[in-house]
Design a protein around this motif. Structure first.
Motif, PDB file in Angstrom:
ATOM      1  N   VAL A  52       0.883  -1.094   0.258  1.00 30.11           N
ATOM      2  CA  VAL A  52      -0.030  -0.016   0.018  1.00 30.11           C
ATOM      3  C   VAL A  52       0.646   1.047   0.100  1.00 30.11           C
ATOM      4  O   VAL A  52       1.890   1.449   0.849  1.00 30.11           O
ATOM      5  N   HIS A  53       0.688   2.183  -0.857  1.00 27.85           N
ATOM      6  CA  HIS A  53       1.518   3.304  -1.127  1.00 27.85           C
ATOM      7  C   HIS A  53       0.459   4.499  -0.795  1.00 27.85           C
ATOM      8  O   HIS A  53      -0.040   5.000  -1.731  1.00 27.85           O
ATOM      9  N   PRO A  54       0.452   5.280   0.182  1.00 27.72           N
ATOM     10  CA  PRO A  54      -0.375   6.261   0.460  1.00 27.72           C
ATOM     11  C   PRO A  54       0.422   7.619   0.078  1.00 27.72           C
ATOM     12  O   PRO A  54       1.721   7.785   0.001  1.00 27.72           O
ATOM     13  N   GLU A  55      -0.291   8.467  -0.520  1.00 27.36           N
ATOM     14  CA  GLU A  55       0.035   9.919  -0.861  1.00 27.36           C
ATOM     15  C   GLU A  55      -0.881  10.856  -0.195  1.00 27.36           C
ATOM     16  O   GLU A  55      -2.134  10.811  -0.168  1.00 27.36           O
ATOM     17  N   GLY A  56       0.052  12.004   0.177  1.00 26.13           N
ATOM     18  CA  GLY A  56      -0.736  13.112   0.917  1.00 26.13           C
ATOM     19  C   GLY A  56      -1.400  13.967   0.089  1.00 26.13           C
ATOM     20  O   GLY A  56      -0.900  13.809  -1.218  1.00 26.13           O
ATOM     21  N   GLY A  57      -2.024  15.166   0.767  1.00 23.60           N
ATOM     22  CA  GLY A  57      -2.405  16.019  -0.288  1.00 23.60           C
ATOM     23  C   GLY A  57      -1.512  17.018  -0.769  1.00 23.60           C
ATOM     24  O   GLY A  57      -0.222  16.991  -0.307  1.00 23.60           O
ATOM     25  N   ALA A  58      -1.912  18.019  -1.652  1.00 25.21           N
ATOM     26  CA  ALA A  58      -1.006  19.054  -2.028  1.00 25.21           C
ATOM     27  C   ALA A  58      -0.531  19.906  -0.993  1.00 25.21           C
ATOM     28  O   ALA A  58       0.482  20.580  -1.075  1.00 25.21           O
ATOM     29  N   GLN A  59      -1.359  20.248   0.072  1.00 23.50           N
ATOM     30  CA  GLN A  59      -0.997  21.229   0.982  1.00 23.50           C
ATOM     31  C   GLN A  59       0.065  20.654   1.946  1.00 23.50           C
ATOM     32  O   GLN A  59       0.347  19.427   2.280  1.00 23.50           O
ATOM     33  N   THR A  60       0.979  21.651   2.271  1.00 25.01           N
ATOM     34  CA  THR A  60       2.195  21.160   2.937  1.00 25.01           C
ATOM     35  C   THR A  60       1.717  20.782   4.531  1.00 25.01           C
ATOM     36  O   THR A  60       0.870  21.183   5.060  1.00 25.01           O
ATOM     37  N   GLY A  61       2.516  19.845   5.051  1.00 28.75           N
ATOM     38  CA  GLY A  61       2.152  19.521   6.435  1.00 28.75           C
ATOM     39  C   GLY A  61       1.313  18.256   6.081  1.00 28.75           C
ATOM     40  O   GLY A  61       0.468  17.764   7.442  1.00 28.75           O
ATOM     41  N   THR A  62       0.950  17.575   5.400  1.00 29.85           N
ATOM     42  CA  THR A  62       0.127  16.354   5.102  1.00 29.85           C
ATOM     43  C   THR A  62       1.023  15.271   4.966  1.00 29.85           C
ATOM     44  O   THR A  62       1.739  15.149   3.639  1.00 29.85           O
ATOM     45  N   THR A  63       0.865  14.240   5.761  1.00 35.25           N
ATOM     46  CA  THR A  63       1.679  12.934   5.566  1.00 35.25           C
ATOM     47  C   THR A  63       0.813  11.794   5.626  1.00 35.25           C
ATOM     48  O   THR A  63      -0.279  11.718   6.060  1.00 35.25           O
ATOM     49  N   GLY A  64       1.207  10.708   4.912  1.00 33.78           N
ATOM     50  CA  GLY A  64       0.383   9.519   4.912  1.00 33.78           C
ATOM     51  C   GLY A  64       1.360   8.077   5.319  1.00 33.78           C
ATOM     52  O   GLY A  64       2.504   8.269   4.710  1.00 33.78           O
ATOM     53  N   GLU A  65       0.903   7.162   5.974  1.00 38.62           N
ATOM     54  CA  GLU A  65       1.634   6.251   6.365  1.00 38.62           C
ATOM     55  C   GLU A  65       0.761   4.918   6.301  1.00 38.62           C
ATOM     56  O   GLU A  65      -0.372   5.099   6.635  1.00 38.62           O
ATOM     57  N   TYR A  66       1.167   3.506   5.939  1.00 35.22           N
ATOM     58  CA  TYR A  66       0.421   2.511   6.018  1.00 35.22           C
ATOM     59  C   TYR A  66       1.027   1.472   7.028  1.00 35.22           C
ATOM     60  O   TYR A  66       2.186   1.198   7.094  1.00 35.22           O
ATOM     61  N   ALA A  84      -4.478   6.381  -2.080  1.00 36.23           N
ATOM     62  CA  ALA A  84      -3.883   5.110  -1.699  1.00 36.23           C
ATOM     63  C   ALA A  84      -3.708   4.032  -2.748  1.00 36.23           C
ATOM     64  O   ALA A  84      -4.812   3.866  -3.269  1.00 36.23           O
ATOM     65  N   ARG A  85      -2.643   3.652  -3.293  1.00 38.58           N
ATOM     66  CA  ARG A  85      -2.456   2.552  -4.350  1.00 38.58           C
ATOM     67  C   ARG A  85      -2.284   1.299  -3.828  1.00 38.58           C
ATOM     68  O   ARG A  85      -1.293   1.339  -2.908  1.00 38.58           O
ATOM     69  N   ILE A  86      -3.151   0.414  -4.008  1.00 35.59           N
ATOM     70  CA  ILE A  86      -3.225  -0.896  -3.458  1.00 35.59           C
ATOM     71  C   ILE A  86      -2.622  -1.948  -4.396  1.00 35.59           C
ATOM     72  O   ILE A  86      -3.475  -2.011  -5.352  1.00 35.59           O
ATOM     73  N   THR A  87      -1.696  -2.931  -3.923  1.00 39.56           N
ATOM     74  CA  THR A  87      -1.353  -4.226  -4.839  1.00 39.56           C
ATOM     75  C   THR A  87      -2.061  -5.150  -3.995  1.00 39.56           C
ATOM     76  O   THR A  87      -1.557  -5.371  -2.660  1.00 39.56           O
ATOM     77  N   LEU A  88      -2.796  -6.051  -4.575  1.00 40.42           N
ATOM     78  CA  LEU A  88      -3.297  -7.405  -3.973  1.00 40.42           C
ATOM     79  C   LEU A  88      -2.673  -8.573  -4.363  1.00 40.42           C
ATOM     80  O   LEU A  88      -1.989  -8.587  -5.417  1.00 40.42           O
ATOM     81  N   ARG A  89      -2.735  -9.391  -3.511  1.00 37.57           N
ATOM     82  CA  ARG A  89      -2.006 -10.693  -3.593  1.00 37.57           C
ATOM     83  C   ARG A  89      -2.829 -11.700  -4.451  1.00 37.57           C
ATOM     84  O   ARG A  89      -2.368 -12.525  -5.237  1.00 37.57           O
ATOM     85  N   GLU A  90      -4.077 -11.544  -4.551  1.00 42.04           N
ATOM     86  CA  GLU A  90      -5.091 -12.154  -5.185  1.00 42.04           C
ATOM     87  C   GLU A  90      -6.113 -11.363  -6.045  1.00 42.04           C
ATOM     88  O   GLU A  90      -6.087  -9.999  -5.770  1.00 42.04           O
ATOM     89  N   PRO A  91      -6.579 -11.636  -6.953  1.00 36.18           N
ATOM     90  CA  PRO A  91      -7.536 -10.744  -7.769  1.00 36.18           C
ATOM     91  C   PRO A  91      -8.578 -10.200  -6.885  1.00 36.18           C
ATOM     92  O   PRO A  91      -9.164 -10.690  -5.944  1.00 36.18           O
ATOM     93  N   CYS A  92      -9.132  -8.900  -7.400  1.00 36.11           N
ATOM     94  CA  CYS A  92     -10.150  -8.189  -6.605  1.00 36.11           C
ATOM     95  C   CYS A  92     -11.423  -8.665  -6.792  1.00 36.11           C
ATOM     96  O   CYS A  92     -11.754  -9.241  -7.974  1.00 36.11           O
ATOM     97  N   THR A  93     -12.274  -8.859  -5.516  1.00 33.81           N
ATOM     98  CA  THR A  93     -13.603  -9.154  -5.625  1.00 33.81           C
ATOM     99  C   THR A  93     -14.486  -8.142  -4.802  1.00 33.81           C
ATOM    100  O   THR A  93     -13.850  -7.352  -4.601  1.00 33.81           O
ATOM    101  N   ALA A  94     -15.528  -8.470  -5.112  1.00 36.65           N
ATOM    102  CA  ALA A  94     -16.706  -7.537  -4.186  1.00 36.65           C
ATOM    103  C   ALA A  94     -16.202  -7.671  -2.780  1.00 36.65           C
ATOM    104  O   ALA A  94     -16.560  -6.744  -2.050  1.00 36.65           O
ATOM    105  N   SER A  95     -15.926  -8.768  -2.140  1.00 31.52           N
ATOM    106  CA  SER A  95     -15.572  -8.824  -0.728  1.00 31.52           C
ATOM    107  C   SER A  95     -14.428  -8.195  -0.432  1.00 31.52           C
ATOM    108  O   SER A  95     -14.502  -7.570   0.781  1.00 31.52           O
ATOM    109  N   VAL A  96     -13.453  -8.049  -1.347  1.00 33.80           N
ATOM    110  CA  VAL A  96     -12.229  -7.300  -1.082  1.00 33.80           C
ATOM    111  C   VAL A  96     -12.489  -5.642  -1.205  1.00 33.80           C
ATOM    112  O   VAL A  96     -12.224  -5.019  -0.206  1.00 33.80           O
ATOM    113  N   ARG A  97     -13.415  -5.303  -1.985  1.00 31.78           N
ATOM    114  CA  ARG A  97     -13.756  -4.123  -1.868  1.00 31.78           C
ATOM    115  C   ARG A  97     -14.425  -3.453  -0.736  1.00 31.78           C
ATOM    116  O   ARG A  97     -14.464  -2.678  -0.255  1.00 31.78           O
ATOM    117  N   LYS A  98     -15.342  -4.496  -0.338  1.00 32.47           N
ATOM    118  CA  LYS A  98     -16.068  -4.150   1.024  1.00 32.47           C
ATOM    119  C   LYS A  98     -15.104  -4.293   2.309  1.00 32.47           C
ATOM    120  O   LYS A  98     -15.556  -3.399   3.251  1.00 32.47           O
TER     121      LYS A  98
END
Length: 157
Positions: A54-68, A92-106
């Motif tokens: 998981v790779h989180p990206e903060g907003g454009a405003q300074t003082g914004t940080t993201g962590e997984y 947040a960009r997420i890479t999954l181990r298995e293909p995405c299903t409806a239960s994963v999205r929930k």
């Protein structure tokens, strides 16, 4: 009590980039006057169990940080000062181990926020007069009232 506007509006969305990749976008708008700001804003988003990276990206405003936080399976964005009348887009960009299903999205979500807004009152309640009936030598009252709006349970599904 009358109508009141929530101080922040949250618009989450999940987009499937490929069977193994997802992008979560959380757009937050501060619906408080421009003279006010949200202090120590924390946005939390749970991630699915089969998330490999998981790779989180903060907003454009300074003082914004993201962590997984992998051990808690959630992304936490912190915004030091969220000025009223502005918007933040958190990704947040997420890479999954298995293909995405409806239960994963929930499993993604709900989005929860913690914040403080100094000198702002959502309900509009004001203290006009305050009388101290018993004066005590060890306590010296001040001649002002400080308003602080604090979140308790602010969740968007």
């Amino acid at each position: 009590t009358g109508e009141f506007r929530t101080p922040f509006r949250v618009f989450p969305s999940v987009e499937e980039l490929s069977p193994y990749k997802l992008e979560v976008v959380v757009m937050i708008r501060a619906d408080v006057p421009e003279a006010n700001y949200g202090a120590n804003v924390s946005v939390t988003l749970p991630m699915p169990r089969n998330a490999a990276t998981v790779h989180p990206e903060g907003g454009a405003q300074t003082g914004t940080t993201g962590e997984y936080r992998a051990n808690e399976r959630k992304v936490v964005w912190t915004i030091r000062k969220f000025v009223g009348g502005t918007e933040q887009t958190l990704r947040a960009r997420i890479t999954l181990r298995e293909p995405c299903t409806a239960s994963v999205r929930k499993e993604i979500g709900p989005v929860s926020m913690r914040f403080e807004i100094p000198m702002y009152n959502v309900s509009g309640l004001q203290v006009k007069y305050l009388r101290i009936s018993e004066t005590h030598r060890s306590y010296n009252p001040y001649r002002w009232v400080r308003y602080v709006t604090t979140s308790n349970s602010y969740v968007t599904r």
